[in-house]
Design an enzyme around this catalytic site. Structure first.
Site, PDB file in Angstrom:
ATOM      1  N   TYR A 127      69.282 -13.447  17.632  1.00 38.92           N
ATOM      2  CA  TYR A 127      70.460 -14.288  17.416  1.00 38.92           C
ATOM      3  C   TYR A 127      70.128 -15.528  16.590  1.00 38.92           C
ATOM      4  O   TYR A 127      70.985 -16.383  16.395  1.00 38.92           O
ATOM      5  CB  TYR A 127      71.093 -14.679  18.762  1.00 38.92           C
ATOM      6  CG  TYR A 127      71.817 -13.520  19.424  1.00 38.92           C
ATOM      7  CD1 TYR A 127      71.641 -12.218  18.971  1.00 38.92           C
ATOM      8  CD2 TYR A 127      72.672 -13.724  20.481  1.00 38.92           C
ATOM      9  CE1 TYR A 127      72.284 -11.156  19.565  1.00 38.92           C
ATOM     10  CE2 TYR A 127      73.335 -12.661  21.083  1.00 38.92           C
ATOM     11  CZ  TYR A 127      73.128 -11.377  20.627  1.00 38.92           C
ATOM     12  OH  TYR A 127      73.778 -10.324  21.215  1.00 38.92           O
ATOM     13  N   LYS A 179      60.907  -4.729  24.958  1.00 36.88           N
ATOM     14  CA  LYS A 179      60.785  -3.465  24.220  1.00 36.88           C
ATOM     15  C   LYS A 179      59.480  -3.536  23.439  1.00 36.88           C
ATOM     16  O   LYS A 179      59.425  -3.272  22.232  1.00 36.88           O
ATOM     17  CB  LYS A 179      62.014  -3.294  23.298  1.00 36.88           C
ATOM     18  CG  LYS A 179      62.113  -1.963  22.592  1.00 36.88           C
ATOM     19  CD  LYS A 179      62.630  -0.852  23.471  1.00 36.88           C
ATOM     20  CE  LYS A 179      62.520   0.492  22.769  1.00 36.88           C
ATOM     21  NZ  LYS A 179      62.968   1.623  23.610  1.00 36.88           N
ATOM     22  N   ASP A 237      71.955 -10.708  26.588  1.00 38.37           N
ATOM     23  CA  ASP A 237      73.391 -10.725  26.328  1.00 38.37           C
ATOM     24  C   ASP A 237      74.008  -9.402  26.789  1.00 38.37           C
ATOM     25  O   ASP A 237      75.013  -9.363  27.506  1.00 38.37           O
ATOM     26  CB  ASP A 237      73.603 -10.927  24.811  1.00 38.37           C
ATOM     27  CG  ASP A 237      75.033 -11.291  24.478  1.00 38.37           C
ATOM     28  OD1 ASP A 237      75.820 -11.531  25.408  1.00 38.37           O
ATOM     29  OD2 ASP A 237      75.364 -11.323  23.276  1.00 38.37           O
TER      30      ASP A 237
END
Ligand code: NAD
Length: 342
Positions: A127, A179, A237
């Site tokens: 983001y 991840k 999010d």
């Protein structure tokens, strides 16, 4: 401890249903004699209409002074070159930690007894919006690029926030969600710092790890295994909205954005223009945000009183707004909650 209104707090009623649900929440806070001395300020469309600025300086100055805000939903102005208000607030006050508790409130659903918290890093990751296009296949914008970054300092700080939160709130386990098997640098650094911080809390708070896709699946198949989840911006999010979906949706989801400079508490939902002014909005998400704010300032006693009034009203099932399958108005629900405050 005094019961006077001794804590200066910025109050932004917001747009759409914002003023209606804010009025309900303030009424309930008044009923328990909450210690907030409100400084009312505008933002969002209300502020665009009044001063042509969605986040006026007076509002920012008030939060800078109080360090504490309860914010109703804001309508993001479309066009006109206005920057997202939430992003501006996060940057202005370095609000690095987004805290999203998820708890079963409406009994009888598919997911009883859920009680978990997601801590999302709020400033970095994908983001950071490092985006661009480059020519390809004869198209001047044939390829879209998006990059992100994390800093070691921020990874350490957000995981530490999650462990500190666990200690303070008697939570037993923190799950690091990443991840790192594919995004080896960015998620790898988050995981490396996470493991380092976890070592410091050994014996006090347990740690485990999940790859984000597995975590997402397990949130549906066995959400009870999670206690506190900490993760980077994008994953947080998505997972926090997914978690809200397990327990009745965004109408019941509160959130907080926290740094050492300020703490801004809000409902996760938006300004609901489709039902604004009809007096039927559910005030519970904003009320639960106010309950978080009471805990933040150390008034667990008042937070517990409001929490049990909410449980009691919702469990009886007689007074629920439309989004919870009932027919009650915002005022009906407010009155029922006040009656149950003991
Ligand atoms: P929304 O959350 O406002 O509404 C989605 C649906 O949920 C609507 O049908 C609405 O009626 C319903 N809903 C939401 N809150 C409710 C409540 N408390 N009680 C009953 N029903 C409720 O999402 P949207 O329509 O996508 O967004 C509307 C505006 O809100 C947009 O301008 C958006 O940018 C803004 N927004 C602001 C915030 C914020 O300030 N934190 C968050 C999300 C969206």
């Amino acid at each position: 401890m005094t019961d006077s209104k001794s804590i200066p707090t910025t109050l932004i009623p917001g747009d759409g249903i914002g003023p209606e649900i804010t009025e309900s929440v303030v009424e309930i806070l008044d009923a328990v004699n909450a210690p907030f001395a409100w400084e009312r300020h505008i933002a969002g469309m209300a502020a665009v209409d009044a001063v042509n600025n969605p986040l006026p300086k007076d509002t920012i100055d008030s939060i800078r002074k109080t360090g504490l805000a309860l914010k109703g939903p804001l309508t993001t102005p479309v066009g006109g070159g206005f920057k997202s208000i939430n992003v501006t607030l996060r940057q202005e006050f370095g609000l690095y930690a987004n805290l999203r508790p998820t708890r079963t409130i409406i009994p009888g659903g598919r997911y009883e007894d859920i009680n978990l918290v997601i801590v999302r890093e709020n400033l970095e990751g994908y983001y950071a919006a490092m985006e661009n296009t480059i020519p390809a296949d004869g198209d001047p914008k044939g390829i879209a690029l998006s990059g992100g970054y994390v800093s070691r300092k921020e990874c350490n700080r957000i995981v530490r926030f999650a462990f500190d939160y666990a200690v303070k709130n008697n939570r037993k386990k923190v799950t690091l969600v990443h991840k790192a098997n594919i995004i080896k640098q960015m998620c790898g650094m988050f995981l490396e710092e996470g493991r380092k911080v976890a070592e410091e809390y050994k014996g006090r708070v347990a740690v485990d790890e999940r790859i984000v896709d597995a975590c997402s699946m397990q949130l549906v198949t066995n959400p009870w295994q999670f206690d506190v989840i900490v993760t980077t911006n994008l994953f947080g999010d998505i997972l926090s909205d997914q978690a809200a979906g397990l327990v009745g949706g965004l109408g019941l989801a509160p959130g907080a954005n926290i740094s050492d400079k300020a703490a801004v508490f809000e409902a996760v939902h938006g300004s609901a223009p489709d039902i604004a002014g009809k007096g039927i909005a559910n005030p519970l998400a904003l009320l639960l945000a106010a309950v978080m704010m009471l805990r933040h300032v150390g008034r667990q006693d008042l937070a517990d009183r409001i929490d049990s009034a909410i449980s009691s009203v919702i469990t009886s099932g007689e007074v629920r707004t439309g989004d919870m399958g009932g027919k009650a108005s915002t005022k009906d629900l407010t009155a029922a909650l006040k009656q149950k405050l003991v």
